[in-house]
Each structure stands twice: as structure tokens, then as C-alpha cells.
Design an enzyme around this catalytic site. Structure first.
Site, PDB file in Angstrom:
ATOM      1  N   ARG A  18      38.364   2.120 -19.967  1.00  0.00           N
ATOM      2  CA  ARG A  18      39.765   2.417 -20.281  1.00  0.00           C
ATOM      3  C   ARG A  18      39.867   2.840 -21.751  1.00  0.00           C
ATOM      4  O   ARG A  18      38.874   2.845 -22.478  1.00  0.00           O
ATOM      5  CB  ARG A  18      40.671   1.232 -19.976  1.00  0.00           C
ATOM      6  N   SER A 145      37.081   1.393 -37.079  1.00  0.00           N
ATOM      7  CA  SER A 145      38.547   1.321 -37.181  1.00  0.00           C
ATOM      8  C   SER A 145      38.920   1.554 -38.646  1.00  0.00           C
ATOM      9  O   SER A 145      38.088   1.361 -39.538  1.00  0.00           O
ATOM     10  CB  SER A 145      39.029  -0.074 -36.760  1.00  0.00           C
ATOM     11  N   TYR A 159      38.623  -9.311 -37.042  1.00  0.00           N
ATOM     12  CA  TYR A 159      38.438  -7.946 -36.520  1.00  0.00           C
ATOM     13  C   TYR A 159      38.039  -6.989 -37.651  1.00  0.00           C
ATOM     14  O   TYR A 159      37.089  -6.204 -37.513  1.00  0.00           O
ATOM     15  CB  TYR A 159      39.744  -7.495 -35.863  1.00  0.00           C
ATOM     16  N   LYS A 163      34.644  -4.677 -38.016  1.00  0.00           N
ATOM     17  CA  LYS A 163      34.681  -3.212 -38.099  1.00  0.00           C
ATOM     18  C   LYS A 163      34.081  -2.710 -39.419  1.00  0.00           C
ATOM     19  O   LYS A 163      33.436  -1.665 -39.457  1.00  0.00           O
ATOM     20  CB  LYS A 163      36.126  -2.728 -37.924  1.00  0.00           C
TER      21      LYS A 163
HETATM   22  P1  NAP Z   1      40.868  -1.203 -24.747  1.00  0.00           P
HETATM   23  O1  NAP Z   1      41.872  -0.302 -24.171  1.00  0.00           O
HETATM   24  O2  NAP Z   1      41.146  -2.657 -24.769  1.00  0.00           O
HETATM   25  O3  NAP Z   1      39.446  -0.945 -24.024  1.00  0.00           O
HETATM   26  C1  NAP Z   1      38.344  -1.701 -24.446  1.00  0.00           C
HETATM   27  C2  NAP Z   1      37.109  -1.319 -23.663  1.00  0.00           C
HETATM   28  O4  NAP Z   1      36.017  -2.157 -24.116  1.00  0.00           O
HETATM   29  C3  NAP Z   1      37.252  -1.549 -22.192  1.00  0.00           C
HETATM   30  O5  NAP Z   1      36.545  -0.542 -21.500  1.00  0.00           O
HETATM   31  C4  NAP Z   1      36.593  -2.903 -21.975  1.00  0.00           C
HETATM   32  O6  NAP Z   1      36.093  -2.970 -20.670  1.00  0.00           O
HETATM   33  C5  NAP Z   1      35.460  -2.844 -23.004  1.00  0.00           C
HETATM   34  N1  NAP Z   1      34.976  -4.163 -23.397  1.00  0.00           N
HETATM   35  C6  NAP Z   1      35.671  -5.192 -23.967  1.00  0.00           C
HETATM   36  N2  NAP Z   1      34.862  -6.236 -24.176  1.00  0.00           N
HETATM   37  C7  NAP Z   1      33.623  -5.869 -23.758  1.00  0.00           C
HETATM   38  C8  NAP Z   1      32.360  -6.516 -23.719  1.00  0.00           C
HETATM   39  N3  NAP Z   1      32.183  -7.776 -24.142  1.00  0.00           N
HETATM   40  N4  NAP Z   1      31.303  -5.838 -23.210  1.00  0.00           N
HETATM   41  C9  NAP Z   1      31.467  -4.577 -22.752  1.00  0.00           C
HETATM   42  N5  NAP Z   1      32.612  -3.899 -22.777  1.00  0.00           N
HETATM   43  C10 NAP Z   1      33.689  -4.549 -23.256  1.00  0.00           C
HETATM   44  O7  NAP Z   1      40.539  -0.824 -26.255  1.00  0.00           O
HETATM   45  P2  NAP Z   1      40.720   0.550 -27.072  1.00  0.00           P
HETATM   46  O8  NAP Z   1      42.047   0.503 -27.730  1.00  0.00           O
HETATM   47  O9  NAP Z   1      40.373   1.710 -26.232  1.00  0.00           O
HETATM   48  O10 NAP Z   1      39.618   0.343 -28.206  1.00  0.00           O
HETATM   49  C11 NAP Z   1      38.304   0.854 -28.029  1.00  0.00           C
HETATM   50  C12 NAP Z   1      37.570   0.758 -29.354  1.00  0.00           C
HETATM   51  O11 NAP Z   1      38.325   1.439 -30.355  1.00  0.00           O
HETATM   52  C13 NAP Z   1      37.393  -0.667 -29.867  1.00  0.00           C
HETATM   53  O12 NAP Z   1      36.134  -0.783 -30.501  1.00  0.00           O
HETATM   54  C14 NAP Z   1      38.501  -0.824 -30.882  1.00  0.00           C
HETATM   55  O13 NAP Z   1      38.207  -1.777 -31.867  1.00  0.00           O
HETATM   56  C15 NAP Z   1      38.561   0.585 -31.446  1.00  0.00           C
HETATM   57  N6  NAP Z   1      39.838   0.917 -32.057  1.00  0.00           N
HETATM   58  C16 NAP Z   1      40.967   1.038 -31.292  1.00  0.00           C
HETATM   59  C17 NAP Z   1      42.160   1.378 -31.913  1.00  0.00           C
HETATM   60  C18 NAP Z   1      43.440   1.586 -31.148  1.00  0.00           C
HETATM   61  O14 NAP Z   1      44.480   1.814 -31.766  1.00  0.00           O
HETATM   62  N7  NAP Z   1      43.441   1.557 -29.822  1.00  0.00           N
HETATM   63  C19 NAP Z   1      42.219   1.571 -33.308  1.00  0.00           C
HETATM   64  C20 NAP Z   1      41.040   1.414 -34.048  1.00  0.00           C
HETATM   65  C21 NAP Z   1      39.862   1.108 -33.405  1.00  0.00           C
HETATM   66  P3  NAP Z   1      36.107  -4.307 -19.788  1.00  0.00           P
HETATM   67  O15 NAP Z   1      37.347  -5.052 -20.126  1.00  0.00           O
HETATM   68  O16 NAP Z   1      36.007  -3.784 -18.396  1.00  0.00           O
HETATM   69  O17 NAP Z   1      34.867  -5.023 -20.219  1.00  0.00           O
END
Ligand code: NAP
Length: 261
Positions: A18, A145, A159, A163
Site C-alpha cells: 500500500r 523522510s 521515527y 529515518k
Molecule cells: P503505509 O501506507 O503505512 O504503508 C506501509 C507499508 O510498509 C505497507 O506495505 C506495510 O505492509 C509495510 N510494512 C510495515 N511494517 C512492515 C514490516 N515490519 N515488514 C514489512 N513490511 C512492513 O506507509 P507509507 O505512508 O506508504 O510510508 C511508506 C514509507 O514512506 C515509510 O518508510 C515511511 O516512513 C515513509 N514516509 C512516508 C511519508 C508519508 O507522508 N506517507 C512521509 C515520509 C516518509 P504490511 O502492513 O502488509 O506489512
């Protein structure tokens, strides 16, 4: 410069079920690369892979991997190599961002965030190296991030540490892997509309959108295109670097500067 077409590339995307990871997997599949996406739930990963294969017409497989489990991570890379013949690109994207004020944070809270976000990305990178050496091509792109490397946010100190830790890791890894021609870089997203971010609530999303000079939250495709650039042949001379993709969120030096927009 000679470039290899995307359909000759094989990509592993962690956290691809996702959000940003799914967006990255979708873009690579659309371009023709073979993709293995992972998440903790094998069934969900396979279902997302089937969806993406159908919507993009690409080659997408799914596997259940917890990035905290070194053996599972290695098995997934082996599976990708067996399935697609080689592994050339890793998008180490899996991550969690639970909110917890420092005074309430337990040792277990700290361990969980560091294990998934920092140790997980290190284990995944390490696991891909033998396959990349066999393939003769290696591009590693971490999803870090702005929080931690560039900014701070109350409730997310663990967090931010995870990062920022990824950036320390990537600099050392970039140097060690340079002789093998493997590059290691990171994208630093700002606030991106994902399922994970939505869990922080509508009010949070509204406040974040209003602090972004370009006037909107990021979309997963905004991040995926930056990742694809760093994973491309054209980025061959870029390693150990970070690319902020945040709609200008980290640019204003004060609330006044933002208010003048
Ligand atoms: P998200 O929608 O919560 O998706 C997280 C993904 O990581 C899911 O596919 C989840 O799959 C997987 N995941 C979580 N824990 C895991 C584990 N222990 N082992 C394997 N897979 C795992 O998050 P997102 O917003 O897309 O964020 C993705 C990345 O971008 C992260 O590293 C986050 O820190 C970074 N980020 C996001 C934002 C933002 O605004 N969204 C901003 C800065 C950085 P399952 O739950 O199926 O395991």
C-alpha cells in the site's frame, strides 16, 4: 550513455502492499520492469501483485516478508532472482510511523520503530548484494523522510532517529558498494497521501497540506518518479545522496514566509 530498457530490470519493493511502496511498484510495472513487492501479509501481497499486474499489464509478484526477519528477507530476494532471473534494483521502503511522546515512549516502542525502519532497511540492502553482484547492476533507493534528516516533529522522535539513521547507513554503504558499481541513495518524502498517513486523521492532513508551499499533499506517484530516477541508468553517477520530495515544505524559514504565499 547506453541505457538498458526497463523491461530488462528486476525490482524488489518492500512495503509494496500500500501507500508509497505500492505507488513505486506500480510505476516500475507500468514501465515494464519485473517487480516483487512485499508486505508482512503474504496473501495481501499476492492480491496487490495480481491487481497491479492486471492494471499495468506488467510482471508483478507478491511475497510475505517482515523486514525484521533476516531469513525471510533473504528468501524473498532469492525468490525474486529465481522468478525474474536477476535482481537489479531495491526500493527499501517498508516503514512505520506510530506517534508517541518521548515521556510515554517505552523501550519496546523505540525497538519496534528502529527495527522496522532502520534495521529492516539495512537487512534488506545486505540481502540484495549477492544478487546485484551476480546481475552486474545495482541501484538501492531507501525511502527515508524529511522527519529526522531535515526536520523534527513532536511525537515522532523515535521515527526521526530511524529515518536520520538511514542516511548515516546509506553514506557508509554507498562508499563500500561504489567499487561494485552499486549506488545507494534515498528519497526524503514530505507528507504524502497514503493509507498510513490517513490514519493520522483528517485534521492532521488538512494542517499538513496548509504548510506545503505547492498547496497540496504529495501523491505516491510524486515519490515513485523520484525513486525511478535514482534507480535509472541516467543516475549512474549519483550515490550517497538524498532527494527531498516535499512540495517545498522544508523551505520556508518561518511561518511569516509561509503566510506571504
Ligand atoms: P503505509 O501506507 O503505512 O504503508 C506501509 C507499508 O510498509 C505497507 O506495505 C506495510 O505492509 C509495510 N510494512 C510495515 N511494517 C512492515 C514490516 N515490519 N515488514 C514489512 N513490511 C512492513 O506507509 P507509507 O505512508 O506508504 O510510508 C511508506 C514509507 O514512506 C515509510 O518508510 C515511511 O516512513 C515513509 N514516509 C512516508 C511519508 C508519508 O507522508 N506517507 C512521509 C515520509 C516518509 P504490511 O502492513 O502488509 O506489512
Amino acid at each position: 550513455m547506453t541505457t538498458t530498457p526497463w523491461h530488462e530490470r528486476s525490482v524488489v519493493v518492500t512495503g509494496g502492499t500500500r501507500g508509497i511502496g505500492r505507488g513505486i511498484a506500480e510505476l516500475f510495472a507500468r514501465r515494464g520492469a519485473a517487480v516483487l513487492l512485499t508486505g508482512r501479509d503474504a496473501e495481501a501481497a499476492r492480491a496487490v501483485a495480481t491487481d497491479l499486474a492486471r492494471s499495468t499489464g506488467g510482471r508483478v509478484a507478491g511475497a510475505g516478508v517482515d523486514v525484521r526477519d533476516a531469513h525471510a528477507v533473504e528468501a524473498a530476494v532469492t525468490a525474486a532472482e529465481r522468478l525474474h532471473g536477476h535482481v537489479d534494483i531495491l526500493c527499501a521502503n517498508a516503514g512505520i510511523f506510530p506517534e508517541k511522546p518521548l515521556r510515554e515512549m517505552t523501550a519496546a516502542d523505540i525497538d519496534e520503530v528502529l527495527e522496522v525502519n532502520l534495521r529492516g532497511c539495512m537487512l534488506t540492502t545486505r540481502a540484495c548484494l549477492p544478487a546485484m553482484e551476480r546481475s552486474g547492476h545495482g541501484r538501492i533507493v531507501l525511502t527515508s523522510s524529511i522527519t529526522g534528516p531535515t526536520t523534527g516533529y513532536t511525537g515522532w522522535s523515535h521515527y526521526g532517529a530511524s529515518k536520520a539513521g538511514q542516511i548515516g547507513f546509506l553514506r557508509g554503504a554507498a562508499l563500500e558498494l561504489a567499487p561494485a558499481g552499486i549506488t545507494v541513495n534515498a528519497v526524503l518524502p514530505g507528507n504524502v497521501r497514503t493509507e498510513g498517513l490517513a490514519e493520522l486523521g483528517e485534521d492532521y492532513l488538512r494542517r499538513m497540506a496548509s504548510s506545503i508551499p505547492l498547496g497540496r499533499l504529495g501523491e505516491t506517484a510524486d515519490i515513485a518518479h523520484a525513486v525511478a530516477f535514482l534507480a535509472s541508468d541516467e543516475a549512474a553517477f549519483i550515490t550517497g545522496q538524498t532527494l527531498i520530495v516535499d512540495g517545498g515544505q522544508t523551505v520556508p524559514e518561518s511561518l511569516d514566509a509561509l503566510a506571504t504565499l
